[in-house]
Each structure stands twice: as C-alpha cells, then as structure tokens.
Design an enzyme around this catalytic site. Sequence first.
Site, mmCIF file in Angstrom:
data_model
loop_
_atom_site.group_PDB
_atom_site.id
_atom_site.type_symbol
_atom_site.label_atom_id
_atom_site.label_comp_id
_atom_site.label_asym_id
_atom_site.label_seq_id
_atom_site.Cartn_x
_atom_site.Cartn_y
_atom_site.Cartn_z
ATOM 1 N N SER A 154 0.830 -1.204 0.000
ATOM 2 C CA SER A 154 0.000 0.000 0.000
ATOM 3 C C SER A 154 0.864 1.253 0.000
ATOM 4 C CB SER A 154 -0.953 -0.040 1.195
ATOM 5 O OG SER A 154 -1.913 0.980 1.114
ATOM 6 N N ASP A 305 -3.513 6.421 -3.097
ATOM 7 C CA ASP A 305 -2.263 5.876 -2.588
ATOM 8 C C ASP A 305 -1.758 4.831 -3.588
ATOM 9 O OD1 ASP A 305 -4.058 3.829 -2.080
ATOM 10 O OD2 ASP A 305 -3.183 3.309 -0.146
ATOM 11 N N ASP A 307 -1.560 1.640 -4.075
ATOM 12 C CA ASP A 307 -2.320 0.488 -4.570
ATOM 13 C C ASP A 307 -3.758 0.847 -4.898
ATOM 14 O OD1 ASP A 307 -3.155 0.661 -1.883
ATOM 15 O OD2 ASP A 307 -3.537 -1.496 -1.768
ATOM 16 N N ASP A 309 -6.339 2.076 -3.207
ATOM 17 C CA ASP A 309 -7.520 1.810 -2.377
ATOM 18 C C ASP A 309 -7.868 2.959 -1.430
ATOM 19 O OD1 ASP A 309 -5.500 1.499 -0.513
ATOM 20 O OD2 ASP A 309 -6.159 -0.471 0.201
#
Length: 561
Positions: A154, A305, A307, A309
């Site tokens: 992440s 961000d 990734d 999500d």
Amino acid sequence: MRQDELVTDATPILLVQPEAWAAADPDASNRALLAQGVGDVDFLGRHFSTKLQFGTAGLRAPRGLGPARMNRVTVRVTARAIGLHLMDSGLHQNGVVIGYDARPDADIYALDTALLLTKLGVPCLLINDPCPTPVVVWHQKMRAAAGAIVVTASHNPAEDSGYKVYGSDGTQIRPPVDQEIESLMDFSDLPGEEDLASQEEIEYLSGSAAVAGYIENVVPSNTSRKSELPFPQWVYTPLCGVGGATMEAACTNAGFPLPVRVDAQFEPNGLFPDLPFPNPEEPGVLDAALAVADAHDAELVLANDPDGDRLAVAIKVGVEWHQLTGDELGLLLCDHQLATTSGNNRLTASSFVSSEAVQALCNERGVEHIRTLTGFKWIMEPAVLRTDSSWIFGYEEALGYSVNDLVLDKDGISAAIAFLELVQRLRDRDVDPLTRLDELAKEVGLYVTRQASGQFEASDIEETLSALRNDPPDVLMGSPVIGVTDWSEEPAPFSANLLEFRSSNGVRMAIRPSGTEPKVKIYLEQFVASPQGNLKDLRDGSSELLESLGAEALSWFDGQV
C-alpha cells in the site's frame, strides 16, 4: 504495518536453520548476505528469530532475509499456509485470485504464490500486470473465489512489500482466520522448487482486461450524471502507484474530463522517487500535485495511494490549499451517498476512531450506522453479515472509503468518481465542498478531529495504558471527564486494546497502540452542538486546542502520566 526486527538476545532461538534457508531461497542476493553473516550470532538472531504476523491489513515488512521480512521463501511459506487452510475448510476448489502492485519483486512474489497454490490443488487466476487492489477484490467477488491475495504494501516506504489476504466472503481476513493461517506458517520445512507447479497450469488475465471488467461493473456510466455546467479542470496523482490508468478509464466511463496528470508520479514506480513515504496523509506528499494545479489554475486535486484503495482530496480556497481530512471527506461522501440512494434498509459503518459526525448524519436521515473496530476488515463485516440490508457507505479516518457493495474493501477509484459526482451536484447549487461542510455542521453539529502519534518502547506503551486504565484522567482541556470506555473489556467482536475518554465540553479522545509497531496513536475530536459565528474560526480554535491535548497525551507515554 511494518514489522521490524527487535531481537537483542545474544543466544537466540532460530525458527529456521541458516543452511536450510540457503537451500530454499532462490534469491542469490539473500544467499550471499547469509553466507557473510552465518557465523554472527547477532546477525542470525536479527534475521531468523521472528516471523511475520498479520496486522490490521495483512503482512507488511521490508524486503530482505529471513522469516520476519518479505522474500520469496516467506511468500511461499505464507502461500502454503493459505492453501492448507483452504483445503482444511473445503474451499480450495473455488480457487484464488491473485494481483500485485508495482514494487520490486511483487510480480515474482505473485507468481510464486500462484505456482505453489496450484501445486497444492488450488486453482489460481493471476492478473499478470500491476493493478489496483480494488480491481483484484472485485474479480474475487465476481468469480465467487475462495479468496484473493494482493502482493502490496500500500502506502508503506519503498523498501517494504506486503501481502493482503481476503477470505471467502470477499473481505480482508479477520480473526480467527488470520491466526489459523499464521499457525500453519511453518518455517521448519521450507518449500522448494519441487513444490511449485508449472506456469502453464495457471490461468492468466491481463491487467487491461482486469481493469476493463472492474470499470464496466463498478463505475457508473455517464448516463447516470446530468448537468448543464462543465466540470472544472482538476489534477490527479497516483503517487507513482498503479491507479493512474484505472482512474482515467473510470473518468471516461463516468463522463468526467480526464485530469491533468502529475507526470512525474503518473507511471507506476515502486521505488517512489522523491516520495520517501508515499502516503497522501503525510505532510508534503501532495506538494507536487498542488504545484501542478497552481500552474494550470486548477482548484481541485485528487490522489490515490500506491495500490489505489485510498483517496485524498485538496481544494483551493483563495490562494491557499485545504487538504480535506479523512473525516471531512468521509462526511461529504456519506452525505452524497445518502442523497443519491433510497430505501428503508440502507446500512453504513465507520470505525470507532473515526469522527462521530457520520453517525450523527445517518441518525438525522434515518439510516442505520454501525461503529466497528479499526480496519476495513471490520468496517465491511456488516456489509456481508447483514444480508437483509443495502450497503451504501463505509469509511475510516485514514482515507479509506467504500461507496458500493461490489468491492468489499476500501476503494479509492470508485470513491474518487463519487467525489467528482458530489462536486458536480454541488456546482449545480453553486456550492463548493467546504461550504457544504458548513451546511452539515449547522444540521448535525460541528465535529473537529485531529490526531497525534509517537514512537515509544512497547513496554512503556503498555505500562502507560495500564496506568490510564487504573487511573484515568479527571479532565480534558480543562473540562471534567464524564465517560471512560475500556474496549479491552468489551465482548467479542468489539474487544480491542483501545481506551476512550469523553469530557463534558464535547471532547473525545481514543488511544490505541499500533499493532506490532512501537507506536501509540491518539484520535481527538471536539463536538459543538450548535455552532455559532464564523465556522472557520471555530474549527481553527478547536484544532489548536486538540493539538495541545494531543501533545499532553503523548507526554503521558514519557512517564509523565
């Protein structure tokens, strides 16, 4: 959460013998590092005495040598544990969907995972390009797969990698499943090449096809949006992550103009140049995007961000930029969802450490709201357990938002489209998002939030929390404490290492340790029931007082409680 080595014992007990690791590790650089340190007791203790554990959002750790770091051996051991758990549960034939981000070795970890699970008899669909986490999660739900795995850290620093694991209900795994998988992570018997299937046995899906399926099914088409006003120019950055192409495809499908790109951050780059901590919550992370916006006279900036999500938003006010807090954006999105959905069985949720404003708004509108433990694995639990309800919104203050029940996790892409719709609806009323926050404050009261955090020895954190349980503060910001909740005494599933204090002047303080990281987090909120006068001045004043309270609370962990 990062899981760094904290071993100082001069004669440590090793989880795995160095020679066994050297035989199983296909990474030549790790084998060379091990060869250099094989006679060093401290080195062996640092690298082979602890193993990864599941935190709030899966496994996260620096890449490196040993079972406490992310590497191909650790990934194979974890994949085997997941496969064995699926077999024990009788779910393995339903298969697993696997995706990955753009960090170094993420594609290798994903492939190793697929090869090992396939060898165990668990069919795998591998999305064979970096893609956003929500895309992977949607494909799992669409296929009714037994699970999903996303190789991602992440918004952690570039040296980290990670592993998000989703269960058969489509949400991130919760206790006891994560604990059951951990118990099967056996480093005494390391998987080798003979434990991997051939690549021909895996089903592949291209990243473009994966994204197209997600867009077609999750992102509303432009037929759902009607406005006479053109949409203003806006700027977007995926922070060198994997969200860029998906966001632009989502905008096209939803009928919004493409954003101005932050070119230096648009293409995936897992090394995150000039972004040492690519978390849009961190001060300064959006500076490049704000500079691009200034250069193009844009008044709106959106960021995902790495990734894809989470969602961050900044709005220009005069010559200054205001980055919405996670709670402010949560309130705006909830307001939008309530206004654009209908029904008597609508359901929403947020975490205990998030603002209570959303709960107040839902109560005002007659919509059920549930407060949950921290983390989207808990926030989305009501969405799958309450089959008689219609899920419309969930959020946590750390920029995570769910705006539909098609992705059973936070989704920064669909949340961004919902925010653009919100902006368009407000423009039709000649209102901006900050003005809408003022309107909501007059409807449900003013809620101002702030956070504080600090790193301390784990023993000091626990000692201070224990002292606070035995002798809680009498006052907060000069006002008597009228309520204390110790969430460790609450019944399952609400039990957590969390303390909450409330004062008579509407201040709420929640304190919790940050999992395996030696860090304490403090969440602060002040509620003003009937705000009068200049709301900006009220917010600024409350924020300053909360900042002082946060500093005072952190001093308790320095032995001054």
